[in-house]
Design a protein around this motif. Structure first.
Motif: not given
Length: 72
Positions: A25, A38, A41, A45
């Protein structure tokens, strides 16, 4: 990831279960528009999880088929 799947199979046999968990995060507030964070991430993820699924899918499908053939 495919190399890891092959190593698992060589050392332990075909995988029949995959616990697939990863996550990061970004620490920056969203209004800072830290797009590099981002992207990292998303890479960890989402892409990381999909790579693991893809690498182990042949193991999982074969294991499921083997189990199904034994129950009939």
């Amino acid at each position: 990831m495919r190399a890891a799947a092959a190593e698992v199979e060589a050392e332990l046999g075909r995988a029949d279960l995959l616990f697939n968990n990863a996550g990061v995060m970004p620490a920056a507030p969203i209004d800072e528009l830290a797009t590099d964070d981002w992207q990292r991430m998303i890479d960890v993820n989402m892409t990381g999880l999909m790579n693991a699924i893809g690498a182990f899918m042949p193991h999982l499908v074969a294991s499921a088929a083997e189990r199904a053939s034994r129950t009939w």
